[in-house]
Scaffold this active site. Structure first.
Site, PDB file in Angstrom:
ATOM      1  N   LYS A  72       0.728  -1.198  -0.190  1.00 54.88           N
ATOM      2  CA  LYS A  72       0.026  -0.051  -0.081  1.00 54.88           C
ATOM      3  C   LYS A  72       0.878   1.211  -0.057  1.00 54.88           C
ATOM      4  O   LYS A  72       1.984   1.247   0.531  1.00 54.88           O
ATOM      5  CB  LYS A  72      -0.871   0.006   1.146  1.00 54.88           C
ATOM      6  CG  LYS A  72      -0.323  -0.124   2.597  1.00 54.88           C
ATOM      7  CD  LYS A  72       0.472   0.812   3.346  1.00 54.88           C
ATOM      8  CE  LYS A  72       0.222   2.163   3.530  1.00 54.88           C
ATOM      9  NZ  LYS A  72       1.222   2.635   4.475  1.00 54.88           N
TER      10      LYS A  72
ATOM     11  N   ASP B 144       0.572   8.522   4.653  1.00 56.34           N
ATOM     12  CA  ASP B 144       1.222   7.181   4.598  1.00 56.34           C
ATOM     13  C   ASP B 144       0.541   6.155   5.837  1.00 56.34           C
ATOM     14  O   ASP B 144       0.011   5.161   5.079  1.00 56.34           O
ATOM     15  CB  ASP B 144       2.722   7.241   4.842  1.00 56.34           C
ATOM     16  CG  ASP B 144       3.389   5.810   4.491  1.00 56.34           C
ATOM     17  OD1 ASP B 144       3.367   5.410   3.624  1.00 56.34           O
ATOM     18  OD2 ASP B 144       3.742   5.372   5.563  1.00 56.34           O
TER      19      ASP B 144
END
Ligand code: NAP
Length: 315
Positions: free
Chosen positions: A95, A173
């Site tokens: 991801k 993030d």
């Protein structure tokens, strides 16, 4: 899965913190895969398998490779994943699945055209607590949800200059992990109504963000607080109240669930084992899994976000 799967060879491209901490042990623990190589442009890789400087060298040297896990920072993912798909390899993406929405959309198109598996992973979704929360929410309607994702950037991203650069996502993030859990729990799209991004004067990306999300499946707007300036232990919490009055608290990034104050057993170490089991099963079934909704929410926050400049931050 229908019948036993054969063991497939897999290479890790991008051999940094997450590759070492999670991907190597999870691949080595998954009977469906055998770690065949690593790609690390500057590092030595690991001693058990050959290391290559880039994906071109890898694909040339190991032509019978079955699959690749791309664990680089997001900006490098697209070119690597495209080259691997074009070479006929199944691809797992860490991801977030790309630096833009268009990149993983194109990868999904290419994977489908070639009949290959593309798995855009969201590791936080694989926590046991998240599955338990989904089960606890069956037959319920969510009235409210609050998301608070606070951690110390110096603890979790030491020396990672890329997180502050364009395409590095800043506090999104880790924040995208919370959004990925919310996307799994809410049975209708979530979208951003408002966003405020706090960007240090010497950085390109936010160190904290406040969002307001909405969804037709939730009675009230959803406040989201993301903060990288938090010390004294991370707080990765999602609190949910249902229309029937039940209260769910997902904590420790989705590892732990409490329902009406009563804890359910958690397991913080199962995320990546589950990811590789799913990858093997997707390949076995000839399927793809590419959910871009967490990335879309981040893009919306950057599109709508009011920006305030805050004091410079030194790592
Ligand atoms: P990291 O420690 O900075 O590692 C990134 C690695 O990618 C470095 O070894 C770097 O190699 C390599 N790399 C960069 N460009 C490359 C390219 N073009 N080809 C091959 N390798 C390349 O970062 P990380 O923490 O592992 O994070 C990587 C991804 O995993 C991020 O998207 C992050 O969101 C995700 N993630 C991280 C964590 C975590 O706890 N850290 C948890 C879950 C997910 P060089 O150093 O040689 O340049």
């Amino acid at each position: 899965m229908s019948g036993p799967e054969r063991e497939r060879s897999i290479a890790i491209v991008g051999f940094g913190k997450i590759a070492r901490d999670q991907h190597v042990p999870s691949i080595e623990g998954e009977p469906g895969f055998r770690l065949a190589a690593t790609v690390s442009p500057r590092g030595p890789g690991m001693d058990r398998v050959p290391n290559f400087k880039d994906e071109v060298e890898l694909l040339r040297a190991v032509p019978d490779l079955d699959a690749v896990a791309v664990c680089t920072p997001p900006g490098a993912r697209f070119a690597i994943a495209r080259a691997c798909l074009e070479a006929g390899k199944h691809v797992l993406l860490e991801k977030p699945p790309g630096a833009t929405l268009g990149e993983p959309e194109e990868l999904a198109r290419l994977a489908e055209e070639r009949g290959l598996t593309l798995f855009a992973t969201w590791h936080a979704q694989h926590n046991h607590g998240v599955d338990a929360a989904r089960r606890a929410l069956e037959g319920e309607r969510i009235r409210s949800m609050r998301i608070s994702w606070r951690e110390d950037v110096r603890k979790w991203h030491p020396g990672q200059a890329w997180i502050w650069e364009p395409g590095g996502f800043g506090v999104f993030d880790p924040g995208i992990n919370a959004l990925s859990i919310a996307a799994k729990l809410v049975p209708a799209p979530l979208f951003v109504r408002r966003a405020k991004l706090s960007v240090p004067g010497n950085k390109q990306q936010p160190i904290s963000a406040e969002l307001t999300l909405a969804s037709p499946a939730i009675g009230e707007d959803v406040p989201v607080e993301l903060d990288w300036r938090h010390s004294g232990g991370e707080r990765w919490d999602i609190a949910i109240r249902t229309e029937s009055g039940r209260e769910l608290l997902l904590s420790e990034g989705g590892a732990k669930l409490a329902v009406d104050g009563e804890g359910r057993p958690g397991d913080a170490n199962g995320e990546y084992a589950s990811i590789y089991r799913c990858f093997a099963e997707l390949i076995g079934r000839g399927e793809r899994e590419v959910d871009l909704s967490p990335l879309r929410m981040v893009a919306e926050a950057f599109l709508l976000g009011e920006r305030e400049m805050v004091e410079p931050f030194e790592d």
